[in-house]
Design a protein around this motif. Structure first.
Motif, PDB file in Angstrom:
ATOM      1  N   GLN A 190      25.522  39.470  -6.023  1.00 23.33           N
ATOM      2  CA  GLN A 190      25.793  40.519  -5.032  1.00 23.33           C
ATOM      3  C   GLN A 190      27.255  40.508  -4.573  1.00 23.33           C
ATOM      4  O   GLN A 190      27.809  41.550  -4.189  1.00 23.33           O
ATOM      5  CB  GLN A 190      24.857  40.328  -3.838  1.00 23.33           C
ATOM      6  N   THR A 234      29.311  42.107  -7.725  1.00 23.29           N
ATOM      7  CA  THR A 234      29.031  43.503  -8.105  1.00 23.29           C
ATOM      8  C   THR A 234      30.004  44.490  -7.444  1.00 23.29           C
ATOM      9  O   THR A 234      30.624  45.312  -8.150  1.00 23.29           O
ATOM     10  CB  THR A 234      27.583  43.849  -7.759  1.00 23.29           C
ATOM     11  N   PRO A 235      30.211  44.508  -6.125  1.00 28.58           N
ATOM     12  CA  PRO A 235      31.177  45.462  -5.550  1.00 28.58           C
ATOM     13  C   PRO A 235      32.617  45.179  -5.972  1.00 28.58           C
ATOM     14  O   PRO A 235      33.442  46.089  -6.107  1.00 28.58           O
ATOM     15  CB  PRO A 235      30.991  45.284  -4.047  1.00 28.58           C
ATOM     16  N   SER A 236      32.940  43.878  -6.193  1.00 19.92           N
ATOM     17  CA  SER A 236      34.296  43.550  -6.618  1.00 19.92           C
ATOM     18  C   SER A 236      34.574  44.123  -7.993  1.00 19.92           C
ATOM     19  O   SER A 236      35.664  44.663  -8.247  1.00 19.92           O
ATOM     20  CB  SER A 236      34.497  42.044  -6.620  1.00 19.92           C
ATOM     21  N   GLY A 244      33.131  46.708  -9.311  1.00 16.89           N
ATOM     22  CA  GLY A 244      33.143  48.168  -9.262  1.00 16.89           C
ATOM     23  C   GLY A 244      34.392  48.738  -8.632  1.00 16.89           C
ATOM     24  O   GLY A 244      34.771  49.876  -8.960  1.00 16.89           O
ATOM     25  N   LEU A 245      35.111  47.977  -7.778  1.00 10.59           N
ATOM     26  CA  LEU A 245      36.224  48.547  -7.026  1.00 10.59           C
ATOM     27  C   LEU A 245      37.561  47.872  -7.299  1.00 10.59           C
ATOM     28  O   LEU A 245      38.601  48.522  -7.252  1.00 10.59           O
ATOM     29  CB  LEU A 245      35.927  48.453  -5.519  1.00 10.59           C
ATOM     30  N   ASP A 246      37.558  46.546  -7.574  1.00  9.27           N
ATOM     31  CA  ASP A 246      38.813  45.809  -7.698  1.00  9.27           C
ATOM     32  C   ASP A 246      39.364  45.885  -9.112  1.00  9.27           C
ATOM     33  O   ASP A 246      38.665  46.233 -10.070  1.00  9.27           O
ATOM     34  CB  ASP A 246      38.611  44.347  -7.305  1.00  9.27           C
ATOM     35  N   VAL A 275      27.463  47.403 -13.930  1.00  9.68           N
ATOM     36  CA  VAL A 275      28.266  48.025 -12.868  1.00  9.68           C
ATOM     37  C   VAL A 275      29.032  49.208 -13.471  1.00  9.68           C
ATOM     38  O   VAL A 275      29.714  49.055 -14.508  1.00  9.68           O
ATOM     39  CB  VAL A 275      29.237  47.013 -12.244  1.00  9.68           C
ATOM     40  N   ARG A 296      32.092  51.730 -13.491  1.00 10.18           N
ATOM     41  CA  ARG A 296      33.462  51.911 -13.033  1.00 10.18           C
ATOM     42  C   ARG A 296      33.945  53.289 -13.481  1.00 10.18           C
ATOM     43  O   ARG A 296      33.322  53.947 -14.319  1.00 10.18           O
ATOM     44  CB  ARG A 296      34.364  50.825 -13.621  1.00 10.18           C
TER      45      ARG A 296
END
Length: 416
Positions: A45, A48-50, A52-54, A111, A113
């Motif tokens: 968890q 996953t956001p890292s 998708g965004l970083d 994920v 992107r």
């Protein structure tokens, strides 16, 4: 009984411990696995956001800070892996996926992107899934062993408390069986055992009362015989000299016998416990007494006595009575001139063997039974001999045929 109680407690405790420890061991394994998977999900968890965004460099930096016991990796949109993947050829799943194998559990999370699809992979090794399980199992096993040992100690003390009154009661019963009528049980333990102990004590008291009554009766009967015996002696003293001396000797012998009966009847049973004598001396004395009559009747008498004492567990008066009964039977139930022999042998384990044999017509096999005789006598002589032998811890054996009879008394050793 003590061992059975301890074994029963051991079996019951083992079943209870197994019923507790086996589920506990299984629960420990499941908790360890759930803890490891929770840590893996947390990393998944976080990544996953890292992803998708970083940017790629930031994701690589985040992977460096991950926990060492878990293997996290990211397959970038161009197919290159960041980190140390557990499976480089894993296909892209359509959603979150969990793959289990012997090596561990693989968690996958795709994920999206802007430039394509990336894949986050977290692998939980089997050792991590079972981390701390073996140590906990050892602790549980040690705890079970300690509890089992404690249960056995408590069971042994409880069994000892329960069986001690029964053991004491058995000891008292053995003492009573050996003739110690002074033995008494101390009531203790469970109610049932205390009741048995009280009953045994009442039985011992009743046996003592009956024996005392029997002995008093025998003594009274012997006392009653003294009056006619005294009158008989006065009549004999008025006879002429030749017959008077012989009859006076017979009357004195009967009087001595009555005195012995009274003395024996007045003696407590407990006085006979532990009594002993030298069989060689007693038998030699009685054979010498009977040898005069044997010479008068022309009976060859062979005597074989050991040169050393032969201590036995019989009082001297009882052994004299038994020897007199045996020799008296030979004189009473065999023709004059019948040869006879008396042999005493010391036993290796203590005690002695007395054999009285003759070359007479023999006797019936049931002659040893009390009150049975095929020759018109009371039949009590051999019964006295039997009781004397058995009371010493030995026994009586009769071998009889048309060519003679041999009576063997096995006399036990004196108490240590």
């Amino acid at each position: 009984m003590r061992r059975q109680i301890t074994q029963l407690v051991a079996a019951t405790t083992s079943i209870i411990l197994l019923a507790f420890l086996l589920p506990a061991a299984s629960l420990v394994a499941r908790v360890a696995e759930a803890r490891a998977l929770d840590a893996a999900q947390a990393q998944l968890q976080f990544l996953t956001p890292s992803v998708g965004l970083d940017q790629r460099e930031q994701v690589a930096a985040n992977l460096i800070g991950m926990a060492d016991e878990l293997r996290a990796a990211v397959r970038w949109t161009d197919g290159a892996w960041l980190g140390d993947p557990a499976d480089r050829d894993v296909p892209m799943p359509s959603g979150a996926e969990r793959i289990e194998s012997e090596d561990g559990i693989l968690l996958l999370q795709p994920v999206q992107r802007a430039d394509g699809s990336a894949l986050v992979e977290v692998f939980v090794p089997a050792d991590t899934l079972r981390a701390g399980v073996t140590r906990t199992w050892v602790v549980l096993a040690a705890l079970g062993a300690v509890l089992l040992l404690l249960a056995l100690v408590v069971a042994d003390r409880l069994a000892r408390t329960m069986t001690r009154p029964v053991t004491d009661l058995a000891t008292t019963a053995r003492r009573l069986g050996s003739g110690d009528l002074a033995a008494r049980a101390v009531p203790s333990g469970p109610v049932e055992v205390r009741g048995v102990a009280a009953a045994v004590n009442r039985l011992a008291e009743r046996i003592g009362e009956l024996l005392d009554a029997e002995r008093e009766g025998a003594a009274d009967l012997a006392h009653r015989l003294r009056t006619p015996l005294t009158a008989l002696r006065l009549d004999v003293e008025g006879l002429p000299e030749p017959q008077r001396e012989r009859l006076l000797g017979d009357v004195d012998a009967v009087s001595r016998g009555i005195d012995e009966v009274i003395s024996e009847a007045r003696r407590s049973v407990r006085e006979g416990i532990g009594a002993g004598c030298d069989a060689t001396a007693v038998v030699g004395e009685r054979v010498h007494f009977w040898s005069v009559l044997a010479e008068e009747e022309g009976r060859p008498l062979e005597v074989d006595l050991p040169a050393v004492p032969a201590p036995v567990r019989v009082s001297a008066p009882d052994l004299r009575a038994a020897v007199d009964a045996l020799l008296g039977n030979v004189f009473a139930h065999t023709p004059e001139g019948t040869s006879m022999s008396v042999t005493v042998r010391a036993a290796t384990a203590g005690g002695a063997r007395l054999v009285v044999s003759d070359t007479g017509p023999g006797m019936p096999e049931d002659a040893v039974d009390r009150g049975r005789s095929g020759t018109g006598s009371t039949g009590l002589g051999l019964d006295i001999v039997r009781r004397t032998a058995e009371g010493s811890g030995g026994g009586l054996r009769i071998t009889s045929s048309g060519s003679g009879t041999a009576v063997t008394m096995e006399l036990g050793p004196p108490p240590a």
